[in-house]
Design an enzyme around this catalytic site. Structure first.
Site, PDB file in Angstrom:
ATOM      1  N   ASP A  34       0.806  -1.211   0.000  1.00  0.00           N
ATOM      2  CA  ASP A  34       0.000   0.000   0.000  1.00  0.00           C
ATOM      3  C   ASP A  34       0.841   1.263   0.000  1.00  0.00           C
ATOM      4  O   ASP A  34       1.384   1.652   1.043  1.00  0.00           O
ATOM      5  CB  ASP A  34      -0.916  -0.021   1.249  1.00  0.00           C
ATOM      6  CG  ASP A  34      -1.750   1.224   1.366  1.00  0.00           C
ATOM      7  OD1 ASP A  34      -2.195   1.530   2.494  1.00  0.00           O
ATOM      8  OD2 ASP A  34      -1.964   1.901   0.346  1.00  0.00           O
ATOM      9  N   ASP A 210      -1.649   5.786  -5.231  1.00  0.00           N
ATOM     10  CA  ASP A 210      -1.976   4.928  -4.095  1.00  0.00           C
ATOM     11  C   ASP A 210      -2.398   3.527  -4.524  1.00  0.00           C
ATOM     12  O   ASP A 210      -3.533   3.297  -4.959  1.00  0.00           O
ATOM     13  CB  ASP A 210      -3.108   5.586  -3.284  1.00  0.00           C
ATOM     14  CG  ASP A 210      -3.458   4.777  -2.052  1.00  0.00           C
ATOM     15  OD1 ASP A 210      -4.377   5.182  -1.319  1.00  0.00           O
ATOM     16  OD2 ASP A 210      -2.821   3.731  -1.833  1.00  0.00           O
TER      17      ASP A 210
END
Ligand SMILES: CC[C@H](C)[C@H](NC(=O)C[C@H](O)[C@H](CC1CCCCC1)NC(=O)CCNC(=O)[C@H](Cc1ccccc1)NC(=O)N1CCC(N)CC1)C(=O)NCc1cnc(C)nc1N
Length: 325
Positions: A34, A210
């Site tokens: 992430d 992201d």
């Protein structure tokens, strides 16, 4: 040093999981890499049985290299309202053959229901900047920050794919993984994210890259004008997003990066990626992969955008590189 690990898509590209070795002997856990957060946390033997639903768990007591980081705790909450918290061990972590010997491994003592329900993921490996790591009282470094000084090049690359295995590489750029040239643009990490500015239809958009966010979230004006090209598309409050007839052929969505003198590079997200998924079993109505950022407060270039490109996260030069593939 360098490393290379496969990123496998789950549930129609909702997330991408990578096998990570932790401890001695190695315990392999599938983690969600992430770039939108900076904690490496795992389901563990410290996680209440009632909150574990088939996930592989980390057992520090069976790792000869694990050491409790006494007094350290962590607590994190995410944009989708999920959260987790717990205690911290230092242990050996290996990703695709790249080893960090004293990595903070955050063991969960509590996870929210959406994590318990996600049976395929054993946790997250944060790849944003260490300034937003949540360990207290002494903030800990990400796997990438710990590895960086030993890497052949201070960078990692993300090559996510639609419905197919992709790859994260650490320490090198695989020239066979992309076409044309890589366009670079400066990173603003003041909020701890991989922040950058792209141009969409002549409008500058500042957002974050992201990998932990499924969709693309951009300013209303851009999103409204995109869906105005799709007959039957509308904002639906019950779905909290734009929906449209599943049979629609969606226009491609492009953005320019590094648009300085050299004209920069254009990333084109195929319209088929924007046709994200049906809203219900009937398969009549589909939910868009491009949504408004108005309820978020920040623009997010999530997996729908990232899987259309080869992306270089350059920690040494604080820049992001984008290439077609
Ligand atoms: C140190 C904290 C750190 C920086 C934190 N960072 C983030 O939230 C961004 C980060 O990339 C996280 C990483 C997620 C967390 C959940 C598990 C998967 C990874 N991204 C998000 O939360 C973005 C929104 N969520 C998503 O995009 C999730 C991702 C997911 C995938 C699979 C299973 C479950 C969730 N997917 C979806 O919501 N969708 C996929 C399915 C579709 N039908 C709807 C859209 C933050 O900003 N937290 C502050 C925060 C707290 N609370 C709120 C409400 N907002 C916040 N921004």
């Amino acid at each position: 040093d360098s490393g290379s690990v496969t990123a496998s898509p789950r549930q129609q590209d909702t997330e991408y999981l990578c096998p990570v070795q932790i401890g001695s002997p190695a315990q392999t856990l599938p983690l969600d890499f992430d770039t939108g957060s900076s904690d490496l946390w795992v389901f563990s033997t410290d996680t209440p049985r009632s909150e574990v639903n088939g996930q592989t768990v980390y057992d520090a007591s069976s790792s000869s290299s694990a050491k409790r980081l006494s007094g350290a705790t962590w607590k994190i909450s995410y944009g989708d309202g999920s959260s987790s918290s717990g205690i911290v061990y230092l242990d050996t972590v290996t990703v695709g053959g790249l080893t960090v010997s004293r990595q903070a491994v955050e063991a969960a003592k509590q996870v929210s229901s959406s994590f318990s329900r996600d049976t395929s993921s054993s946790g997250l490996l944060g790849l944003a900047f260490s300034s937003i790591n949540t360990v207290s009282p002494n903030q800990q470094k990400t796997f990438f920050d710990n590895a960086m000084p030993h890497l052949d090049a201070p960078l990692f690359t993300a090559d996510l794919k639609h419905n197919a295995d992709g790859r994260y590489n650490f320490g090198y750029i695989d020239k066979s993984a992309y076409t044309g040239s890589i366009s670079y643009t400066p990173v603003d990490n003041s909020q701890g994210f991989w922040g950058f500015t792209a141009t969409v239809d002549g409008t500058d958009v500042t957002g974050i890259a992201d990998t932990g966010t499924t969709l693309i979230y951009l300013p209303d004006s851009i999103v409204t004008s995109y869906y105005s090209q799709v007959s039957g598309a509308r904002y639906d409050s019950s779905n909290a997003g734009y929906i449209f007839p599943c049979g629609s052929s969606m226009p491609d969505f492009s953005f320019n990066v590094g648009g300085g003198g050299g004209g920069g590079g254009t990333v084109t997200v195929p319209g088929s990626y924007v046709n994200f998924a049906p809203t219900d079993q009937t398969g009549q109505t589909c939910f868009g992969g491009l949504q408004s950022d108005s309820s978020i407060g920040i623009s997010i270039f999530g997996d729908i955008a990232l899987k259309a490109a080869f992306v270089v996260f350059d920690g040494g030069n604080k820049q992001l590189g984008w290439a077609a593939k």
